[in-house]
Design a protein around this motif. Structure first.
Motif, PDB file in Angstrom:
ATOM      1  N   SER A 120       0.837  -1.201   0.000  1.00  0.00           N
ATOM      2  CA  SER A 120       0.000   0.000   0.000  1.00  0.00           C
ATOM      3  C   SER A 120       0.873   1.253   0.000  1.00  0.00           C
ATOM      4  O   SER A 120       1.945   1.286   0.624  1.00  0.00           O
ATOM      5  CB  SER A 120      -0.920   0.016   1.220  1.00  0.00           C
ATOM      6  N   ASP A 139      -1.595  -3.741   5.862  1.00  0.00           N
ATOM      7  CA  ASP A 139      -1.203  -3.371   4.506  1.00  0.00           C
ATOM      8  C   ASP A 139      -2.314  -3.697   3.517  1.00  0.00           C
ATOM      9  O   ASP A 139      -2.649  -2.891   2.633  1.00  0.00           O
ATOM     10  CB  ASP A 139       0.081  -4.116   4.137  1.00  0.00           C
ATOM     11  N   ALA A 140      -2.915  -4.877   3.682  1.00  0.00           N
ATOM     12  CA  ALA A 140      -4.011  -5.273   2.789  1.00  0.00           C
ATOM     13  C   ALA A 140      -5.210  -4.355   2.967  1.00  0.00           C
ATOM     14  O   ALA A 140      -5.858  -3.966   1.977  1.00  0.00           O
ATOM     15  CB  ALA A 140      -4.403  -6.726   3.070  1.00  0.00           C
ATOM     16  N   ARG A 141      -5.521  -3.997   4.230  1.00  0.00           N
ATOM     17  CA  ARG A 141      -6.662  -3.102   4.468  1.00  0.00           C
ATOM     18  C   ARG A 141      -6.399  -1.716   3.899  1.00  0.00           C
ATOM     19  O   ARG A 141      -7.308  -1.035   3.407  1.00  0.00           O
ATOM     20  CB  ARG A 141      -6.930  -3.012   5.969  1.00  0.00           C
ATOM     21  N   MET A 177      -4.887  -1.034   1.276  1.00  0.00           N
ATOM     22  CA  MET A 177      -5.030  -1.063  -0.177  1.00  0.00           C
ATOM     23  C   MET A 177      -6.462  -0.751  -0.597  1.00  0.00           C
ATOM     24  O   MET A 177      -6.722  -0.387  -1.751  1.00  0.00           O
ATOM     25  CB  MET A 177      -4.635  -2.442  -0.705  1.00  0.00           C
ATOM     26  N   LYS A 178      -7.404  -0.885   0.350  1.00  0.00           N
ATOM     27  CA  LYS A 178      -8.808  -0.616   0.069  1.00  0.00           C
ATOM     28  C   LYS A 178      -9.144   0.810   0.513  1.00  0.00           C
ATOM     29  O   LYS A 178      -8.519   1.345   1.421  1.00  0.00           O
ATOM     30  CB  LYS A 178      -9.693  -1.617   0.805  1.00  0.00           C
ATOM     31  N   PRO A 179     -10.154   1.410  -0.076  1.00  0.00           N
ATOM     32  CA  PRO A 179     -10.510   2.786   0.310  1.00  0.00           C
ATOM     33  C   PRO A 179     -11.172   2.828   1.678  1.00  0.00           C
ATOM     34  O   PRO A 179     -11.745   1.849   2.159  1.00  0.00           O
ATOM     35  CB  PRO A 179     -11.486   3.215  -0.785  1.00  0.00           C
ATOM     36  N   LEU A 182      -9.978   3.482   4.899  1.00  0.00           N
ATOM     37  CA  LEU A 182      -9.380   3.033   6.163  1.00  0.00           C
ATOM     38  C   LEU A 182      -9.622   4.104   7.234  1.00  0.00           C
ATOM     39  O   LEU A 182      -9.244   5.265   7.069  1.00  0.00           O
ATOM     40  CB  LEU A 182      -7.883   2.802   5.986  1.00  0.00           C
TER      41      LEU A 182
END
Length: 404
Positions: A5, A27-29, A31-33, A35
């Motif tokens: 990210s 890091d994975a979270r 990457m999504k809008p 947070l």
């Protein structure tokens, strides 16, 4: 690890990350809008100081990368007092003082964050909204049973007091429970999934992630920042005159600008990364400067940091004052001023203007030939001075006497 990210990559590159509860999952979270993360701030005084600035910048970075930051005011937890890093209990404040402190502190956040009702706009909340309404017996039954006293006793904030045989009140012992509950409430109300804070908050943060998992099955995360020290090992944000306050009514713009202008040469690049929005390429250029040119980097740091906290106009005025005072040999209209009528002894003037902390220090500096009046070295503490005059202590501390 190499983060995927842009958010965590930037935090890592610029030196913000100390610990993560689950680096890959965060890091994975990221990457999504959307947070959503928070930092809590207790309301123990009318202004935060530079020691809080790293956490504020973390919220700013989150918003810059599309996340939703929450600045949580501790209107409830301030009534308890955080024992972290303290040898003795904090003075308990009444509700009127807490409310006044909150109103004063809020002004600073508006410089760093954009507040509103949009999906990426920051929120400012107060944990008194839910903590003040708690039913003690119900709270113990529903949440207290999830906390191990053994684990609580192992927390640094508690161990420090016990190891030094300092008293720890039962109300302070409850602080970490309330902070953990804050995290659960923010997750329920605002889908907040991460708490951020200084490294001394790691234990409290992880207890919050555990509580969220136990009572709500929520996957919550924690991120802490490193303890920021100066290159010489001293605590960052402390000066001989005291704390470096963020509010302009607690510390003049000039003194705030001067704090950044006078940092150790070795700290310039690091502080530019942490406390400004300056691009990496420009920071690399500035920190590579050598000799007298490093002063250009320090001015850039002072301007950028002051512009964020006090505004662009304040930064420009401080730089102009510095130029007039140091480079051009003038008085510098933006210097701290002492209004006087008539005359007073030089030692008294040094104390009253804030250049010396006490008359004893003033006399000592005078004996060391460190004091100048209108550019001339003076050693007599009883010399009568009046307005207009420029007082100087060393090369960096100046004040003006003006007629009143």
């Amino acid at each position: 690890m190499a983060y995927k990210s842009e958010y965590l990559s930037t935090l890592d590159r610029r030196g913000y990350i100390h610990q993560l509860t689950d680096a890959e999952a965060i890091d994975a979270r990221a990457m999504k809008p959307g947070l959503t993360a928070y930092v809590g701030f207790d309301l123990t005084g009318p202004s935060l100081h530079v020691g809080h600035l790293l956490s504020i910048m973390m919220l700013r970075r989150l918003q810059q990368f599309g996340g939703k930051p929450i600045a949580l005011m501790g209107g409830g937890t301030t009534k308890v007092g955080d024992p972290s890093g303290k040898d003795t209990a904090r003075q308990l404040l009444d509700e009127a003082t807490i409310a006044a402190n909150k109103a004063s502190i809020k002004r600073v956040f508006e410089r760093f964050l954009t507040f509103g009702d949009g999906p990426g706009d920051a929120l400012m909340l107060d944990n008194a909204e839910w903590l003040d309404k708690l039913n003690y017996i119900e709270f113990l039954r529903d949440y207290g049973r999830h906390f191990s006293v053994n684990r609580m006793l192992s927390m640094d904030s508690v161990k420090l007091r016990l190891d030094r045989e300092q008293p720890l009140s039962f109300i302070e012992f409850n602080y970490m429970v309330l902070q953990s509950y804050d995290f659960v409430e923010l997750n329920r109300r605002h889908a907040c999934v991460m708490q951020m804070g200084g490294s001394d908050q790691w234990g409290n943060i992880t207890m919050g992630t555990d509580l969220g998992r136990r009572v709500a099955g929520a996957e919550l995360f924690g991120l802490t920042t490193p303890l920021i020290t100066n290159a010489d090992g001293s605590k960052m944000g402390k000066t001989a005159s005291g704390a470096v306050w963020l509010n302009s009514d607690a510390l003049a713009d000039w003194d705030y600008w001067q704090f950044w202008r006078n940092v150790d040469d070795r700290d310039v690049g690091r502080f530019l990364r942490l406390f400004t929005d300056m691009p990496d390429e420009e920071i690399a250029r500035l920190e590579a400067l050598q000799g007298a040119e490093i002063n250009d980097a320090k001015v850039a740091l002072a301007n950028a940091a002051t512009a964020l906290c006090r505004g662009i106009e304040a930064a420009a005025a401080c730089e102009a004052t510095a130029r007039a005072t140091f480079a051009e040999g003038g008085a510098g209209e933006g210097l701290p001023q002492l209004v006087v009528s008539g005359t007073l002894a030089l030692a008294d003037a040094l104390v009253a203007s804030g250049l010396a902390a006490s008359k004893g220090e003033a006399r000592r500096k005078l004996s060391e030939n460190a004091v100048r009046v209108n550019g001339a070295v003076v050693a007599d503490p009883n010399l009568l001075v009046g307005a207009p005059a420029k007082l100087s202590l060393g090369k960096k501390k100046h004040a003006l006497l003006v007629a009143g």
